[in-house]
Design a protein around this motif. Structure first.
Motif, PDB file in Angstrom:
ATOM      1  N   SER A  82       5.611  -3.891   2.062  1.00 21.64           N
ATOM      2  CA  SER A  82       5.057  -2.629   2.004  1.00 21.64           C
ATOM      3  C   SER A  82       4.071  -3.130   0.931  1.00 21.64           C
ATOM      4  O   SER A  82       2.605  -2.437   0.804  1.00 21.64           O
ATOM      5  CB  SER A  82       6.053  -1.290   1.335  1.00 21.64           C
ATOM      6  N   ARG A  83       4.339  -3.763  -0.105  1.00 24.34           N
ATOM      7  CA  ARG A  83       3.093  -3.704  -1.193  1.00 24.34           C
ATOM      8  C   ARG A  83       2.127  -4.712  -0.651  1.00 24.34           C
ATOM      9  O   ARG A  83       0.857  -4.581  -0.934  1.00 24.34           O
ATOM     10  CB  ARG A  83       3.902  -4.709  -2.184  1.00 24.34           C
ATOM     11  N   GLU A  84       2.429  -5.825   0.239  1.00 23.95           N
ATOM     12  CA  GLU A  84       1.566  -6.674   0.680  1.00 23.95           C
ATOM     13  C   GLU A  84       0.582  -6.028   1.881  1.00 23.95           C
ATOM     14  O   GLU A  84      -0.603  -5.964   1.987  1.00 23.95           O
ATOM     15  CB  GLU A  84       2.032  -7.906   1.572  1.00 23.95           C
ATOM     16  N   LEU A  85       1.142  -5.030   2.614  1.00 28.44           N
ATOM     17  CA  LEU A  85       0.276  -4.309   3.644  1.00 28.44           C
ATOM     18  C   LEU A  85      -0.684  -3.148   2.826  1.00 28.44           C
ATOM     19  O   LEU A  85      -1.942  -2.998   3.058  1.00 28.44           O
ATOM     20  CB  LEU A  85       1.047  -3.584   4.390  1.00 28.44           C
ATOM     21  N   ALA A  86      -0.109  -2.778   1.462  1.00 27.12           N
ATOM     22  CA  ALA A  86      -1.045  -1.873   0.914  1.00 27.12           C
ATOM     23  C   ALA A  86      -2.257  -2.712   0.256  1.00 27.12           C
ATOM     24  O   ALA A  86      -3.225  -2.349   0.161  1.00 27.12           O
ATOM     25  CB  ALA A  86      -0.118  -1.328  -0.372  1.00 27.12           C
ATOM     26  N   HIS A  87      -1.673  -3.985  -0.116  1.00 27.21           N
ATOM     27  CA  HIS A  87      -2.873  -4.770  -0.789  1.00 27.21           C
ATOM     28  C   HIS A  87      -4.014  -4.900   0.200  1.00 27.21           C
ATOM     29  O   HIS A  87      -5.390  -4.652  -0.062  1.00 27.21           O
ATOM     30  CB  HIS A  87      -2.264  -6.064  -1.205  1.00 27.21           C
ATOM     31  N   TRP A  88      -3.594  -5.227   1.390  1.00 24.13           N
ATOM     32  CA  TRP A  88      -4.795  -5.518   2.486  1.00 24.13           C
ATOM     33  C   TRP A  88      -5.425  -4.185   3.028  1.00 24.13           C
ATOM     34  O   TRP A  88      -6.463  -4.141   3.302  1.00 24.13           O
ATOM     35  CB  TRP A  88      -4.318  -6.131   3.513  1.00 24.13           C
ATOM     36  N   ALA A  89      -4.467  -3.269   3.051  1.00 20.26           N
ATOM     37  CA  ALA A  89      -5.288  -1.794   3.229  1.00 20.26           C
ATOM     38  C   ALA A  89      -6.401  -1.607   2.318  1.00 20.26           C
ATOM     39  O   ALA A  89      -7.262  -0.917   2.683  1.00 20.26           O
ATOM     40  CB  ALA A  89      -3.951  -0.955   3.516  1.00 20.26           C
ATOM     41  N   VAL A  90      -6.155  -1.585   0.894  1.00 23.17           N
ATOM     42  CA  VAL A  90      -7.143  -1.370   0.167  1.00 23.17           C
ATOM     43  C   VAL A  90      -8.328  -2.027   0.197  1.00 23.17           C
ATOM     44  O   VAL A  90      -9.486  -1.687   0.116  1.00 23.17           O
ATOM     45  CB  VAL A  90      -6.547  -1.547  -1.460  1.00 23.17           C
TER      46      VAL A  90
END
Length: 188
Positions: A82-90
């Motif tokens: 979830s943290r990594e997906l949020a990173h790339w979504a930003v």
């Protein structure tokens, strides 16, 4: 086969072929970035779609590598993913803002492609700090490529030499780090 023997077998496989796989991933990421730089200079609209493809590819590779590492270390995956997906979504959100600024002609296409590469390099550096060190190397290489491209545009040969030196330095760092890991594991 007991659990210790299986984990030892996996560790030996990972260390003996792991650096080759990681080097291949680094080279593939570098090639995607080089192609993107060329497309950004040559094409108007298609370059944006290509950079989106690069972001998704980098995100997938980073997620794959960090989940493999987390599984080997016995760490939980849900929070990491979830943290990594949020990173790339930003990053995708900021690239969207950049596209709007370009379409409204607030910034030029050339500046927009440079900013897109800078955002990708910055995101790779942050992902490298928080998730996987290989992305940190990629972020540094992308930054050097961007600076070289911006300052040495009229000196194409020099630009390629700088990129080759940076790539060789990244590969040497990677190889030395891999050898230290193998020596620490007693496999060397």
């Amino acid at each position: 086969m007991n659990e210790n023997a299986e984990s030892s077998s996996v560790k030996e496989t990972n260390t003996s072929t792991g650096w080759k796989l990681q080097f291949g991933v680094l080279c593939g990421m570098l090639m995607l970035a080089l192609i993107g730089m060329g497309l950004s200079q040559a094409l108007e609209q298609s370059a944006w779609w290509y950079w989106l493809f690069v972001v998704f590819t980098y995100a997938a590779l980073g997620l794959w590598r960090s989940t493999r590492k987390a599984k080997r270390g016995g760490h939980g995956l849900k929070n990491l993913i979830s943290r990594e997906l949020a990173h790339w979504a930003v990053l995708l959100a900021f690239l969207g803002v950049l596209a709007v600024l370009e379409r409204k002609e607030i910034i030029s296409r050339e500046s927009s492609s440079d900013f897109a590469l800078l955002l990708l390099a910055f995101s790779c550096c942050l992902a490298g700090i928080h998730f996987d060190w290989l992305l940190l190397i990629m972020g540094v290489v992308l930054t050097v490529m961007l600076v070289a491209m911006a300052t040495l545009e009229q000196y194409t040969i020099v630009l390629w030499l700088v990129m080759i030196v940076v790539t060789v330095a990244a590969a040497a760092f990677f190889y030395l780090k891999s050898n230290r890991g193998r020596a620490a594991d007693g496999l060397d």
